[in-house]
Design a protein around this motif. Structure first.
Motif, PDB file in Angstrom:
ATOM      1  N   TYR A 137       0.056  -0.553  -4.643  1.00 59.28           N
ATOM      2  CA  TYR A 137      -1.378  -0.743  -4.832  1.00 59.28           C
ATOM      3  C   TYR A 137      -2.140   0.380  -4.130  1.00 59.28           C
ATOM      4  CZ  TYR A 137      -1.887  -3.157  -0.226  1.00 59.28           C
ATOM      5  OH  TYR A 137      -1.913  -3.499   1.108  1.00 59.28           O
ATOM      6  N   SER A 138      -3.357   0.615  -4.597  1.00 58.45           N
ATOM      7  CA  SER A 138      -4.182   1.740  -4.133  1.00 58.45           C
ATOM      8  C   SER A 138      -3.421   3.066  -4.199  1.00 58.45           C
ATOM      9  CB  SER A 138      -4.692   1.490  -2.715  1.00 58.45           C
ATOM     10  OG  SER A 138      -5.583   0.402  -2.683  1.00 58.45           O
ATOM     11  N   HIS A 158       0.784   5.476  -1.355  1.00 53.36           N
ATOM     12  CA  HIS A 158       0.177   6.619  -2.036  1.00 53.36           C
ATOM     13  C   HIS A 158       0.616   7.897  -1.321  1.00 53.36           C
ATOM     14  CE1 HIS A 158      -2.719   6.955   1.278  1.00 53.36           C
ATOM     15  NE2 HIS A 158      -2.955   5.654   1.148  1.00 53.36           N
ATOM     16  N   HIS A 170      -7.629   4.363  -2.563  1.00 55.39           N
ATOM     17  CA  HIS A 170      -8.990   3.835  -2.707  1.00 55.39           C
ATOM     18  C   HIS A 170      -9.963   4.939  -3.112  1.00 55.39           C
ATOM     19  CE1 HIS A 170     -11.728   0.522  -2.446  1.00 55.39           C
ATOM     20  NE2 HIS A 170     -12.522   1.131  -1.598  1.00 55.39           N
ATOM     21  N   TYR A 220     -10.025   5.734   4.628  1.00 52.08           N
ATOM     22  CA  TYR A 220     -10.273   4.917   3.455  1.00 52.08           C
ATOM     23  C   TYR A 220     -11.759   4.598   3.271  1.00 52.08           C
ATOM     24  CZ  TYR A 220      -5.225   4.361   3.457  1.00 52.08           C
ATOM     25  OH  TYR A 220      -3.878   4.603   3.434  1.00 52.08           O
ATOM     26  N   LEU A 253       0.849  -1.185   0.000  1.00 45.32           N
ATOM     27  CA  LEU A 253       0.000   0.000   0.000  1.00 45.32           C
ATOM     28  C   LEU A 253       0.888   1.240   0.000  1.00 45.32           C
ATOM     29  CD1 LEU A 253      -2.794   1.373   0.345  1.00 45.32           C
ATOM     30  CD2 LEU A 253      -2.462   1.153   2.821  1.00 45.32           C
ATOM     31  N   ARG A 282      -6.768   0.782  -9.706  1.00 45.50           N
ATOM     32  CA  ARG A 282      -7.897  -0.088 -10.025  1.00 45.50           C
ATOM     33  C   ARG A 282      -9.030   0.738 -10.615  1.00 45.50           C
ATOM     34  NH1 ARG A 282     -13.010  -1.454  -8.910  1.00 45.50           N
ATOM     35  NH2 ARG A 282     -13.148   0.536  -7.849  1.00 45.50           N
TER      36      ARG A 282
END
Length: 287
Positions: free
Chosen positions: A197-198, A175, A202, A274, A173, A240
């Motif tokens: 990821y993310s 960001h 999100h 989130y 994770l 995503r």
């Protein structure tokens, strides 16, 4: 264009610099999502046994009209599989469900089973047992590369010190507002590519006014700033989306964030909201 660029993994396998994440995309929608992404130019797709959409992703890969060796497909071994037998069956099960002859990359989804995520136990023995199964599948040609996800330094060292094949990636994770710089630096020092990821938190980071102002300065969107930030840190972002317009936007990141703005982004206050994803272990404050 970023969709044409690749990183070289430590084992010599090329991996496209931007991937499409498929978490929370239903299995019956996944094939069409892959087809849409391929038409736009995506060649890197990230799924997992735990996502429940390996079948749909595999269908899209098989039917997209692009040669299999021009596509990069990642899946993940279930986090609960901490024995050799479970892992071996999981690998073969993912191949069968997806209908693919091989995966380009398969990674251990988490060092702990989700129910015990970040509760103190590291499951060193279980992760080595799962790693042995991945190594054997790699040797057999079922997997072109193997790696890990959500691994802290001590978990990574367990594999580096006792495995015979080095992990090529650690997917974590990452960001703006939640960038584990120390872990990233350590992975990179070991030749382990960090996948983010993310990268858009999100989607909850979209309401950040300061990021909106910065995006306006560059004439881009907040997601584009988030993805570009990861790329300039040498990471591989996996945004995503199931929406073609968003796929196009996420790939339109051929601009440069200045050093001063990157420094400001690195210092962004820690982001923890989130929304409806907060109940998942990786978003629940255990990272």
């Amino acid at each position: 264009m970023i969709l044409n660029d690749s990183y070289m993994l430590s084992n010599g396998v090329a991996i496209p610099k931007l991937g499409l994440g498929t978490w929370m995309i239903e299995d019956d929608r996944a094939a069409q999502v892959v087809l849409d992404a391929v038409e736009i130019g995506y060649r890197h797709f990230d799924t997992a046994a735990g996502y429940g959409n390996e079948r749909g992703v595999g269908e899209g890969i098989r039917n997209c009209g692009i040669a299999r060796d021009q596509l990069f497909v990642t899946t993940k071994l279930e986090a609960d599989y901490k024995t050799y037998a479970e892992a071996k069956a999981g690998i073969d099960g993912s191949l069968k469900v997806s209908g693919l002859d091989y995966f380009d990359l398969m990674i251990i989804h988490s060092p702990q089973p989700w129910a015990k995520f970040r509760e103190g136990e590291h499951f060193f023995k279980g992760n080595l047992a799962a790693w042995q199964a991945l190594e054997e599948a790699h040797q057999a040609g079922k997997l072109r590369a193997i790696g890990v996800s959500n691994f802290e330094q001590v978990d990574l060292d367990n594999i580096l010190d006792h495995g015979t094949v080095k992990p090529v990636v650690n997917q974590i994770l990452t960001h703006i507002g939640n960038t584990p710089f120390e872990l990233i630096d350590y992975c990179q020092s070991k030749g382990v590519l960090v996948e983010a990821y993310s990268p858009i938190a999100h989607g909850k980071i979209l309401a950040d006014g300061k990021l909106a102002d910065l995006a306006a300065k560059y004439g881009v969107s907040v997601p584009q700033i988030c993805i570009r930030y990861c790329l300039q840190l040498g990471l591989l972002p996996l945004p995503r989306t199931a929406t073609p317009a968003h796929m196009r936007g996420n790939a339109a990141v051929d601009f440069e964030i200045s050093d001063a703005d990157m420094a400001a982004l690195k210092a962004t206050e820690h982001f923890t909201d989130y929304g409806d994803a907060s109940h998942f272990p990786v978003f629940g404050g255990k990272m």
